[in-house]
Design a protein around this motif. Sequence first.
Motif, PDB file in Angstrom:
ATOM      1  N   VAL A 285      -0.631  37.071 147.048  1.00 54.97           N
ATOM      2  CA  VAL A 285      -0.129  35.701 147.208  1.00 54.97           C
ATOM      3  C   VAL A 285      -0.071  35.292 148.675  1.00 54.97           C
ATOM      4  N   ALA A 364       7.084  40.493 155.552  1.00 55.11           N
ATOM      5  CA  ALA A 364       7.543  40.360 154.159  1.00 55.11           C
ATOM      6  C   ALA A 364       6.748  41.297 153.280  1.00 55.11           C
ATOM      7  N   LYS A 367      10.735  46.073 152.045  1.00 53.14           N
ATOM      8  CA  LYS A 367      11.896  46.144 152.929  1.00 53.14           C
ATOM      9  C   LYS A 367      11.479  46.417 154.378  1.00 53.14           C
ATOM     10  N   HIS A 387      11.535  37.842 155.957  1.00 51.76           N
ATOM     11  CA  HIS A 387      11.749  36.793 154.950  1.00 51.76           C
ATOM     12  C   HIS A 387      11.270  37.306 153.613  1.00 51.76           C
ATOM     13  N   TRP A 389       9.989  36.691 149.487  1.00 54.37           N
ATOM     14  CA  TRP A 389       9.422  35.843 148.434  1.00 54.37           C
ATOM     15  C   TRP A 389       8.603  36.658 147.474  1.00 54.37           C
ATOM     16  N   GLN A 390       7.972  35.985 146.522  1.00 50.28           N
ATOM     17  CA  GLN A 390       7.259  36.670 145.450  1.00 50.28           C
ATOM     18  C   GLN A 390       6.017  35.876 145.056  1.00 50.28           C
ATOM     19  N   THR A 391       5.122  36.535 144.352  1.00 48.80           N
ATOM     20  CA  THR A 391       3.949  35.844 143.808  1.00 48.80           C
ATOM     21  C   THR A 391       4.398  34.623 142.997  1.00 48.80           C
ATOM     22  N   ASP A 479      14.845  41.178 141.667  1.00 51.03           N
ATOM     23  CA  ASP A 479      15.344  41.886 142.853  1.00 51.03           C
ATOM     24  C   ASP A 479      16.867  41.961 142.808  1.00 51.03           C
ATOM     25  N   ILE A 491      18.277  41.951 150.493  1.00 55.47           N
ATOM     26  CA  ILE A 491      17.547  42.459 149.323  1.00 55.47           C
ATOM     27  C   ILE A 491      17.666  43.977 149.314  1.00 55.47           C
ATOM     28  N   ASN A 500       6.810  48.745 145.247  1.00 55.82           N
ATOM     29  CA  ASN A 500       6.000  48.186 146.324  1.00 55.82           C
ATOM     30  C   ASN A 500       5.382  49.307 147.147  1.00 55.82           C
TER      31      ASN A 500
HETATM   32  P1  AMP Z   1       4.743  40.088 145.546  1.00 61.43           P
HETATM   33  O1  AMP Z   1       4.904  39.307 144.300  1.00 61.43           O
HETATM   34  O2  AMP Z   1       3.574  41.004 145.516  1.00 61.43           O
HETATM   35  O3  AMP Z   1       4.765  39.214 146.761  1.00 61.43           O
HETATM   36  O4  AMP Z   1       6.002  41.032 145.636  1.00 61.43           O
HETATM   37  C1  AMP Z   1       7.282  40.474 145.585  1.00 61.43           C
HETATM   38  C2  AMP Z   1       8.314  41.544 145.719  1.00 61.43           C
HETATM   39  O5  AMP Z   1       8.193  42.193 146.990  1.00 61.43           O
HETATM   40  C3  AMP Z   1       9.722  40.987 145.705  1.00 61.43           C
HETATM   41  O6  AMP Z   1      10.204  40.760 144.406  1.00 61.43           O
HETATM   42  C4  AMP Z   1      10.486  42.075 146.444  1.00 61.43           C
HETATM   43  O7  AMP Z   1      10.791  43.147 145.599  1.00 61.43           O
HETATM   44  C5  AMP Z   1       9.484  42.546 147.477  1.00 61.43           C
HETATM   45  N1  AMP Z   1       9.704  41.866 148.757  1.00 61.43           N
HETATM   46  C6  AMP Z   1       9.050  40.798 149.238  1.00 61.43           C
HETATM   47  N2  AMP Z   1       9.512  40.480 150.469  1.00 61.43           N
HETATM   48  C7  AMP Z   1      10.499  41.355 150.750  1.00 61.43           C
HETATM   49  C8  AMP Z   1      11.366  41.539 151.873  1.00 61.43           C
HETATM   50  N3  AMP Z   1      11.286  40.773 152.952  1.00 61.43           N
HETATM   51  N4  AMP Z   1      12.289  42.530 151.809  1.00 61.43           N
HETATM   52  C9  AMP Z   1      12.369  43.330 150.717  1.00 61.43           C
HETATM   53  N5  AMP Z   1      11.562  43.216 149.638  1.00 61.43           N
HETATM   54  C10 AMP Z   1      10.632  42.248 149.656  1.00 61.43           C
END
Ligand code: AMP
Length: 629
Positions: A285, A364, A367, A387, A389-391, A479, A491, A500
């Motif tokens: 994403v 991002a 962690k 920061h 976010w997620q897909t 999360d 988080i 991850n």
């Molecule tokens: P994705 O959908 O591949 O972008 O992965 C999203 C997931 O990555 C989130 O639900 C979190 O578990 C993890 N994630 C994304 N950004 C962070 C962050 N800054 N710190 C900790 N975990 C993160």
Amino acid sequence: MEYSAQYAQSLQNSSEYWLKESQQLSWFQAPSKGLSFQPDNSYQWFEDGHINTCYLAVDYHVEQGRGDQVAFYFDSPATNAKRSITYSQLQQQVSTFAGAMQRIGIEKGDRVIIYMPMVVEAAVAMLACARIGAVHSVVFGGFAPNELAVRIDDAQAKLIITASCGIEFDRVIEYKPLVDKAIELADNKPLKTIVLQREMSTAALDKAGDMDWQSFIKDAPAASCTHLKSNDPLYILYTSGTTGKPKGIVRDNGGHAVALRLAFNGIYGMNAGDVWWAASDIGWVVGHSFIIYGPLICGASSVFYEGKPIRTPDAAAFWRVISEYKVNSMICAPTAFRAIRKEDPEGEGVNRYNLKSLRWVFVAGEKLDSSTYHWLSDLLKVPVLDHWWQTETGWPITAPMMGWNNPSSARLGSTNKCTPGYDICVVDGQGEQVADGEVGNICVKLPLPPGASTSIWNQPARFQEAYLAEFEGYYHTGDGGYKDEDGYIFITGRTDDVINVSGHRLSTGEMEEVVSSHEAIAECAVIGASDSLKGQVPIGLVVLKAGVTISNEQLQNELIAKVRAQIGALACFKDVFVVQRLPKTRSGKILRAVLRKIAAHQDYQVPSTIDDPAILQEIEQHLTKFKNG
Ligand code: AMP
Ligand code: COA
């Protein structure tokens, strides 16, 4: 612009707030309202707006006199190539490729799978789909044919666009045989496979429907931008969920463009003419939102990098790119910086380059550990901004607003405060809000802001089940974490079976399906253990069928090969432990939450319902090698 007032506005008058934001873009038909609710209480953004995302990302800038500005700096240490593509050149390439697709009958709404390495042609293909309203679905190159086949079938793809090969460090990965295998496995057979031939290795075009890129576009008429409804789908991006079947996250056109405009200007603080670098891959994403659409919609120049943080050729590769293109800001996963630090602990590579252009660095995807944070900020002497976010959301949920006045300062361990439109609530298992500082499930109050997905391709009910059913009125992010008294979000990690690995989101459930299909395995659990480089790596805990004799080494090799063949090398599945039994409750449920804690070396309570507590100690012993990971 002040954060507090703006943020409050975005929640209190969300429809007006976003309608005003939408006016920053050039619509074919501007929407008359922001938010509209349907009779079933579902919602839509900018329902009556007409738009085209490719127009906003490309043609609009040419019309505004920005045609000679660089849209993409393609930099490929992997192949020793460098190329700048201006907005005008991009317009020409995209409209021709779009015309070629139309010529073979690809129409608005048809699905196109793009399985390509990090070459600019991949962006051309994506934008060309957007231009004619075809729905692209990019599949990360590290996925195995089986995964590609699942996506070809789910999307019912009419066309596949690929390249002859990709480069991984010094290895050439042939893509075409993988695509051939995937098409063989899929029930849905695409009309054509378009192959970009690369000089490192050309592919045999010997299957029905194969065609090389150059012949495909030869004499193709330029296509214009199709008028689309705001809620027509722009793309599907498959992501890992808790089950074996990936979820096809659907992104709309209008909400996405409005959100990315705000994110690129407001969060990242980048404007037209700035140079920006998202060091990721178009398969994720981050690649969609911030290699391609966000920077282009805002008229910036985006670095398109086919290389790694290390060994292409060395650990100073990132610093070279920043200095060569005068990058103003970048985003990447912390893993990349951990990899650089491992090879160049003192960060001596920066001394070879001028990094004055760099204002701040965003991270991002996983962690950000405090040691990497300190190392990087001491080294670069610019803010390092975490920061989250997620897909599914497509743009950051929590982040500092670097383009606004007085952005909230970073707080170590926190991914900062909510961005506009996101109203986070931390709830316990019963859906009750917990106190500040207390860990719970991180949820976002509905409706989600523009850009965030509201649907899973082919399975709208699954969206409801997966994200909305558990806590009524909220989107459940999956999360865990907490909010402090000032609204900063922390988080702590996934509360489900997603892990991850190197910032790549993977499903342990999917790996379990593959592992348990081995004839020696009675049952298994795959969990994510801490890893000092990749953040997490998957570990298989397996129980053998009674009477089976197989050496641990042979079993491990076979299982690793199976996961690699069926999911892909990116899973990094390399460790298997044979256990006598898996820890279960008396009713037979595997204690996954406890396993996750053991894998993360966190304290856990032995549940009173467990049938045999000793098994937890056995697992803990197996995982000591990952301690201090
Ligand atoms: P994705 O959908 O591949 O972008 O992965 C999203 C997931 O990555 C989130 O639900 C979190 O578990 C993890 N994630 C994304 N950004 C962070 C962050 N800054 N710190 C900790 N975990 C993160
Ligand atoms: N095509 C084919 N194979 C791929 C691939 C791709 N696009 N991406 C990864 N792989 C393969 C790798 O070659 C490797 O195979 P191997 O087991 O045969 O060596 C395997 O998948 C695991 O890859 P990865 O986890 O990336 O490990 P690595 O050791 O090759 O590289 C890093 C380590 C840290 C350099 C690399 O993970 C990296 O650059 N990470 C940055 C994080 C990032 O960009 N995340 C994206 C989300 S923002």
